[in-house]
Design an enzyme around this catalytic site. Structure first.
Site, PDB file in Angstrom:
ATOM      1  N   LYS A 139       0.818  -1.223   0.000  1.00  0.00           N
ATOM      2  CA  LYS A 139       0.000   0.000   0.000  1.00  0.00           C
ATOM      3  C   LYS A 139       0.848   1.267   0.000  1.00  0.00           C
ATOM      4  O   LYS A 139       0.384   2.329  -0.425  1.00  0.00           O
ATOM      5  CB  LYS A 139      -0.897   0.020   1.235  1.00  0.00           C
ATOM      6  CG  LYS A 139      -1.794  -1.182   1.356  1.00  0.00           C
ATOM      7  CD  LYS A 139      -3.140  -0.958   0.730  1.00  0.00           C
ATOM      8  CE  LYS A 139      -4.045  -2.156   0.940  1.00  0.00           C
ATOM      9  NZ  LYS A 139      -5.366  -1.990   0.363  1.00  0.00           N
ATOM     10  N   THR A 184      -8.174   9.757   4.619  1.00  0.00           N
ATOM     11  CA  THR A 184      -8.803   8.537   4.121  1.00  0.00           C
ATOM     12  C   THR A 184      -9.548   7.866   5.267  1.00  0.00           C
ATOM     13  O   THR A 184      -9.360   8.226   6.434  1.00  0.00           O
ATOM     14  CB  THR A 184      -7.775   7.564   3.497  1.00  0.00           C
ATOM     15  OG1 THR A 184      -8.470   6.611   2.674  1.00  0.00           O
ATOM     16  CG2 THR A 184      -6.980   6.809   4.575  1.00  0.00           C
ATOM     17  N   SER A 196      -8.956   1.225   8.517  1.00  0.00           N
ATOM     18  CA  SER A 196      -8.264   0.888   9.753  1.00  0.00           C
ATOM     19  C   SER A 196      -7.200  -0.156   9.457  1.00  0.00           C
ATOM     20  O   SER A 196      -6.657  -0.782  10.340  1.00  0.00           O
ATOM     21  CB  SER A 196      -9.253   0.390  10.813  1.00  0.00           C
ATOM     22  OG  SER A 196     -10.011  -0.670  10.296  1.00  0.00           O
TER      23      SER A 196
END
Lengths: 313, 313
Positions: free
Chosen positions: B49, B71, B74
């Site tokens: 990511k 954003t 979690s």
């Protein structure tokens, strides 16, 4: 010993992994050291032991090899000797207590080793082992107290120093002392002048610390440590090398071992066994000793039982 | 998209790790494939990511950057966006349910992200997020459904193909589809003709499978999978790329995910999260499909909670 180490490395090269060296920004930032981890957890059979086992078998005559090799161990050396023997087409007997954990038995069997059961006592182990040697003519190979094993283990530090020749310090864990003795020999011959080698040992099995302090090989009366690879003791081949060459042996507590293992798992995303974590635990515990130094740590192995991890609390 | 991928890679290079590619003799021997694992578990913030998050921020104007990014997540994207923002000196807000696990909150805080709490419902999440955007002017960055994020994620497969240009197959896991879409774009532009990209998905959250089958984006009514990175759904940017470019999406069961995760931990000695293990689970489950093929697997991440591992049984 320089030429012996070079020859040994050349001899075993095709049978072992040249393991990677990893860094961790997180851990470096936390400790303030320039830090290099030599990842023997990625070694064949999951530990540095493959180096020494391979070298020891390769030093046998054809006649000896034809009769096989034998050792008593239920740990990483058993697996390593079995795998090294398999790769060299040599028969391998492993003497192991009949109550040894299933995972340890299985690992040896997977590598084609033949398990010979004994009772879980020192006396039975040696009797069964000697009986097998008489019967088969197999050559006994000690897990650490053998110069060919020591030289093999030293090739890990040799590789580390070839990549990072200006290390100030190397820290390794000490059980039987094969890795520590080999690392000392490699540092003396391939390290920069003044390079220091430290041993890390569980307080719960601190025979090496007491041996170096007293000048005489000491035993462990108990070995109640999670670092199961470090429950063994120094011998008459490893001890003189360590006594002369080690800067200091530093003892760490069980909780320090577990938390340093956790740091490695969480930050580096690699699996190391508790014995490996002892070296980092030393660095964390005695930070001032290593201030400003460029440090190499040998992560000795990565064989853990995932059903019995020490983190759950 | 070739030039876009090249530009993206150039842009993010200094902020990300060029992750290693590992092989495993054991797993190769067992499966009979030539197999290459791209280790995004070693990526900064522990997952691929970081690539997309970095690219998305770098594509913002100075004006936008000065107001920060936001954003709701979690998971790994929250950590990645927080770390990427920190490295680029950009303020980062993460909208997170107030009952999010401590480890996930902590990871974001460690990277300097500001957590904005919401109720654990979709409605609250979006309301809080929109409110913050109004108040701060921060730019919303979606975890997957954003072409700049997709291009960033594609650089992992680009690196893999630069090292192994003759791969026949790449398998990646699919949640929101950013990694799968990016991998498809990279394969189309840097792979050999005929290279196939497969998606692996938990049966328990198989929206991508159903979306590709039906031709229309589908939702998950429940997401009861251990692969917590794969509970999200495709969007209108990822879906067209996936629909057109994926060879097939293959679903795996929870026990298949856990056992493939265990194989990676035990044999490769590296820590991967369940979402990563889905790709290998596909290869194990559908072995005949991949017979004789040279396969690349992207191990998406390595963020696990060591206090809650799925192995104890």
């Amino acid at each position: 010993m320089k030429q012996e180490l070079i020859d040994c490395h050349e001899r075993i090269k095709e049978y072992i992994h040249h393991t990677p060296i990893m860094e961790s920004g997180h851990i470096e930032h936390f400790l303030g050291n320039d830090l290099y981890f030599k990842c023997e957890n990625f070694q064949r059979a999951g530990a540095f032991k493959m180096r020494g086992a391979t070298n020891a078998i390769l030093q046998l005559s054809d006649e000896q090899r034809s009769k096989g090799v034998i050792t008593h161990s239920s740990g990483n050396f058993a697996q390593a000797l079995a795998l090294a023997a398999k790769k060299l087409n040599v028969k391998c007997y492993i003497v192991m207590p009949h109550d040894a954990p299933y995972v340890k038995r299985n690992a040896v069997l997977m590598y084609g080793g033949e398990i010979v059961e004994c009772a879980p006592t020192m006396e039975s182990r040696e009797r069964v082992c000697n009986h097998m040697i008489e019967e088969t003519g197999a050559t006994f190979i000690h897990a650490s107290n053998d110069i060919n094993v020591i030289l093999g283990q030293g090739t890990s530090a040799k590789e580390l120093l070839e990549s990072q020749p200006d290390l100030d310090v190397i820290i390794v864990s000490v059980g039987g002392g094969g890795l520590l003795a080999g690392t000392i020999l490699a540092a003396q011959n391939f390290g920069k002048p003044g390079i220091e080698v430290y041993g890390g040992e569980p307080l719960e099995a601190d025979d090496a610390y007491r041996s170096v302090e007293s000048g005489v090989i000491q035993c462990n009366s108990s070995t109640n440590t999670i670092a199961d690879g470090l429950r063994t003791q120094l011998g008459d081949v490893t001890f003189p090398i360590i006594k002369e060459g080690v800067k200091q042996i530093i003892r760490v507590r069980e909780n320090e071992i577990v938390s340093s293992m956790r740091v490695i798992w969480e930050r580096m995303k690699i699996i190391v066994e508790p014995s490996s974590a002892v070296a980092l635990a030393v660095l964390i515990k005695e930070r001032p000793l290593f201030e400003g130094k460029k440090v190499g740590i040998i992560l000795s192995g990565g064989n853990v039982d995932l059903d019995n991890l020490p983190f759950d609390n």
